[in-house]
Design an enzyme around this catalytic site. Structure first.
Site, PDB file in Angstrom:
ATOM      1  N   TYR A  87       0.777  -1.235   0.000  1.00 11.17           N
ATOM      2  CA  TYR A  87       0.000   0.000   0.000  1.00 11.17           C
ATOM      3  C   TYR A  87       0.813   1.292   0.000  1.00 11.17           C
ATOM      4  O   TYR A  87       0.576   2.178  -0.793  1.00 11.17           O
ATOM      5  CB  TYR A  87      -0.946   0.034   1.215  1.00 11.17           C
ATOM      6  CG  TYR A  87      -2.026  -1.010   1.158  1.00 11.17           C
ATOM      7  CD1 TYR A  87      -3.326  -0.656   0.818  1.00 11.17           C
ATOM      8  CD2 TYR A  87      -1.757  -2.343   1.419  1.00 11.17           C
ATOM      9  CE1 TYR A  87      -4.331  -1.604   0.756  1.00 11.17           C
ATOM     10  CE2 TYR A  87      -2.760  -3.295   1.361  1.00 11.17           C
ATOM     11  CZ  TYR A  87      -4.034  -2.930   1.034  1.00 11.17           C
ATOM     12  OH  TYR A  87      -5.025  -3.871   0.969  1.00 11.17           O
ATOM     13  N   ASN A 159      -7.522   4.036  -3.755  1.00 11.96           N
ATOM     14  CA  ASN A 159      -8.115   2.998  -2.926  1.00 11.96           C
ATOM     15  C   ASN A 159      -9.204   3.638  -2.068  1.00 11.96           C
ATOM     16  O   ASN A 159      -8.906   4.552  -1.294  1.00 11.96           O
ATOM     17  CB  ASN A 159      -7.032   2.382  -2.009  1.00 11.96           C
ATOM     18  CG  ASN A 159      -7.579   1.306  -1.091  1.00 11.96           C
ATOM     19  OD1 ASN A 159      -8.088   0.291  -1.561  1.00 11.96           O
ATOM     20  ND2 ASN A 159      -7.474   1.521   0.213  1.00 11.96           N
ATOM     21  N   GLU A 160     -10.436   3.191  -2.253  1.00 15.67           N
ATOM     22  CA  GLU A 160     -11.548   3.624  -1.396  1.00 15.67           C
ATOM     23  C   GLU A 160     -11.641   5.142  -1.247  1.00 15.67           C
ATOM     24  O   GLU A 160     -11.599   5.658  -0.137  1.00 15.67           O
ATOM     25  CB  GLU A 160     -11.430   2.956  -0.017  1.00 15.67           C
ATOM     26  CG  GLU A 160     -11.415   1.436  -0.092  1.00 15.67           C
ATOM     27  CD  GLU A 160     -11.781   0.759   1.225  1.00 15.67           C
ATOM     28  OE1 GLU A 160     -11.917   1.453   2.245  1.00 15.67           O
ATOM     29  OE2 GLU A 160     -11.966  -0.473   1.217  1.00 15.67           O
ATOM     30  N   ASP A 202     -16.550  -1.743  -1.002  1.00 18.54           N
ATOM     31  CA  ASP A 202     -17.759  -2.504  -1.309  1.00 18.54           C
ATOM     32  C   ASP A 202     -18.944  -1.781  -0.675  1.00 18.54           C
ATOM     33  O   ASP A 202     -19.172  -1.885   0.517  1.00 18.54           O
ATOM     34  CB  ASP A 202     -17.629  -3.920  -0.746  1.00 18.54           C
ATOM     35  CG  ASP A 202     -18.869  -4.753  -1.013  1.00 18.54           C
ATOM     36  OD1 ASP A 202     -19.770  -4.259  -1.725  1.00 18.54           O
ATOM     37  OD2 ASP A 202     -18.928  -5.892  -0.519  1.00 18.54           O
ATOM     38  N   GLU A 274      -9.089  -6.765  -1.880  1.00 17.06           N
ATOM     39  CA  GLU A 274      -8.976  -7.276  -0.509  1.00 17.06           C
ATOM     40  C   GLU A 274     -10.143  -8.228  -0.325  1.00 17.06           C
ATOM     41  O   GLU A 274     -11.242  -7.940  -0.782  1.00 17.06           O
ATOM     42  CB  GLU A 274      -9.140  -6.153   0.542  1.00 17.06           C
ATOM     43  CG  GLU A 274      -8.018  -5.154   0.614  1.00 17.06           C
ATOM     44  CD  GLU A 274      -8.295  -4.000   1.585  1.00 17.06           C
ATOM     45  OE1 GLU A 274      -9.312  -4.040   2.314  1.00 17.06           O
ATOM     46  OE2 GLU A 274      -7.493  -3.057   1.595  1.00 17.06           O
TER      47      GLU A 274
END
Ligand SMILES: *[C@@H]1O[C@H](CO)[C@@H](O)[C@H](O)[C@H]1NC(C)=O
Ligand SMILES: *[C@@H]1O[C@H](CO)[C@@H](O)[C@H](O)[C@H]1NC(C)=O
Length: 490
Positions: A87, A159-160, A202, A274
């Site tokens: 990451y 990411n997110e 998600d 993930e």
């Protein structure tokens, strides 16, 4: 887990670069033979948040500490993973030893270009103010630092960065902009293809961003803009951090049939960036989703694999191994957890040869849809649906794009490598098993196999031979004559 087949080699031979991987339709594949490549990955960040120190003379990241990487590459290789996701990285640290050890273990890297430091990520609360030339200079430096390692196959542009309604309205154009900038930079300054994509939250369970927002984001990032040359702002892949399969739940209870249905027509690879729900917290995870992900036809056809979260046990309890000394992950002994055993057993039960033999020739390639607000189910709910809102490259960053950013330590794989490590490895019963965890060098650039392929049952020549003369040696006890004797046996 067949620890007994572990074979030891010295860093005497030059391990070759791993084979190039590209994308066709919704799958990754080996450029050389057209076979599909399924991601069987692990998130790698020993120490969690503190795996990354961003200031001072002793700054470090997960790939700048060779002693740690030597130990962990041996463990991850034995588990059978073929990818690690890392990451937080500093472009200006030296990563040569760590990346070489993973390369020589047959393991690819998928890397996030962003980190928590200011000017090195898009702030999801305020994307506009954080998309600027300073940010771009930093992420281009990460590309410079890693593009020379042939086992780096992908970058996550983000990411997110979408968790609520406001972010769903404002942020998608910025994800497309950063994707475009990275793709253009790679095209101009790298001599090979490296995929660029995004890892989404998600949000299916009706979070603030809206129930349809994962599907909307996949459509937003994966569609093709009519007059955009080379689809530069279109993501090469779309990934989701998915935790919906918990404990002994079934395929249906975990919402997987809906995933298959929603993404059946994907024009680009989708995988789990993930996965591995840990509820109930504290009991070992069975990882029942593995059997579905790599065993069910509709899953194998639709998706490209997944990355288990995560290698080390941290405060949030998603680990496969425990650091005995959490204050010093670099020199710490490690204890394998029951989760490690369970995941290993799951990998062992998959027919990997069947997957290996899928050729992209026979793939039904879906053409990307044309971008249009009609694609966005949640547009009445405010989800971004305007494709003209993608910001242009800031003019101050044009020079970086044209001439490249300067970086002194561009990474490259080393010719020789020492695999010995001093730390001990305990099994999940606390028994010392270090001797069974020496790294097996892949001199012919072989990709790391899953455990079920390592015992020779697959009949693939090299594996079969080494398994037949299986030898386990202590990592610290490796001496040249032993290797020679072994070679004679083969
Ligand atoms: C996972 O580990 C636990 C504890 O060892 C065990 O009871 C369970 O059967 C394992 N599950 C699988 C699927 O192997
Ligand atoms: C295709 O090449 C890759 C990389 O060398 C290899 O791992 C895979 O087994 C090959 N596929 C087949 C069917 O031989």
């Amino acid at each position: 887990m067949r620890l007994s087949t572990t074979l030891v080699a010295l860093g005497a031979t030059v391990a070759a670069a791993l084979p190039q991987i590209e994308i066709k339709g919704n799958q990754f594949y080996f450029t050389g033979n057209g076979s599909e490549f399924k991601i069987r990955g692990l998130a790698y960040q020993p120490g969690g948040q503190s795996a990354f120190k961003s200031d001072g003379a002793d700054k470090f990241d997960p790939l700048s500490r060779p002693d740690q990487c030597r130990r962990d590459a041996a463990v991850i290789q034995s588990l059978g993973a073929n990818v690690i996701r890392v990451y937080n990285l500093h472009a200006d640290l030296n990563h040569d030893e760590c990346v070489t050890v993973f390369n020589n273990a047959g393991i690819y890297l998928m890397l996030d270009v962003n980190s928590p430091v200011v000017n090195t990520h898009i702030n999801k609360e305020n994307a506009k103010s954080t998309y600027h030339h300073g940010y771009l200079e930093n992420i281009f430096k990460v590309v410079e630092a890693f593009k020379g390692y042939s086992n780096v196959i992908a970058f996550f542009a983000g990411n997110e960065v979408i968790d609520d309604k406001k972010q769903a309205r404002e942020n998608p154009p910025y994800i497309r902009a950063v994707t475009r900038d990275l793709k253009q930079y790679i095209k101009k300054h790298s001599d090979r293809f490296i995929a660029v994509g995004y890892a989404a939250t998600d949000t299916r369970s009706a979070s603030g961003a809206g129930k349809d927002s994962v599907v909307d984001l996949w459509n937003y990032l994966g569609c093709s803009i009519e007059d955009e040359e080379g689809d530069m702002s279109r993501a090469d892949f779309f990934a989701v951090n998915i935790y919906s399969w918990c404990g002994d739940a079934t395929f249906e209870e975990s919402g997987y049939p809906e995933l298959v249905k929603d993404f059946a027509q994907t024009s680009l690879p989708i995988f789990w960036s993930e996965h591995g729900c840990n509820e109930p917290v504290g009991s070992p995870r069975p990882f029942n989703e593995i059997a579905a992900m790599y065993g069910r036809d509709e899953m194998v056809k639709t998706f490209a694999g997944g990355i288990v979260f995560e290698y080390t046990q941290e405060a949030n309890k998603f680990g496969l191994v425990k650091m005995m000394n959490t204050k010093d992950t670099e020199s710490s002994d490690v204890e394998l957890m029951k989760d490690f055993d369970n995941l290993s057993k799951q990998y062992d039960s998959i027919d990997w040869d069947k997957i290996k033999n899928i050729k992209t020739d026979s793939l039904k390639v879906v053409q990307p849809p044309q971008c249009s607000s009609d694609l966005i189910l949640g547009k009445s709910n405010g989800f971004a649906s305007d494709f003209s809102a993608i910001p242009e490259l800031p003019s101050q960053a044009q020079g970086f794009m044209d001439d490249g950013v300067s970086l002194d330590n561009k990474g490259k794989l080393l010719d020789s490598m020492d695999y010995k490590f001093q730390q001990n490895i305990m099994d999940s019963n606390g028994k010392q098993v270090t001797a069974q965890f020496a790294l097996v060098e892949m001199p012919d650039a072989k990709v790391n196999d899953a455990p079920s392929n390592k015992d020779g049952s697959s009949g693939s020549g090299e594996d079969g031979k080494s398994a037949a003369s299986s030898v386990a040696l202590g990592a610290a006890a490796v001496v040249a004559p032993v290797v020679a004797a072994l070679a004679a046996m083969l």
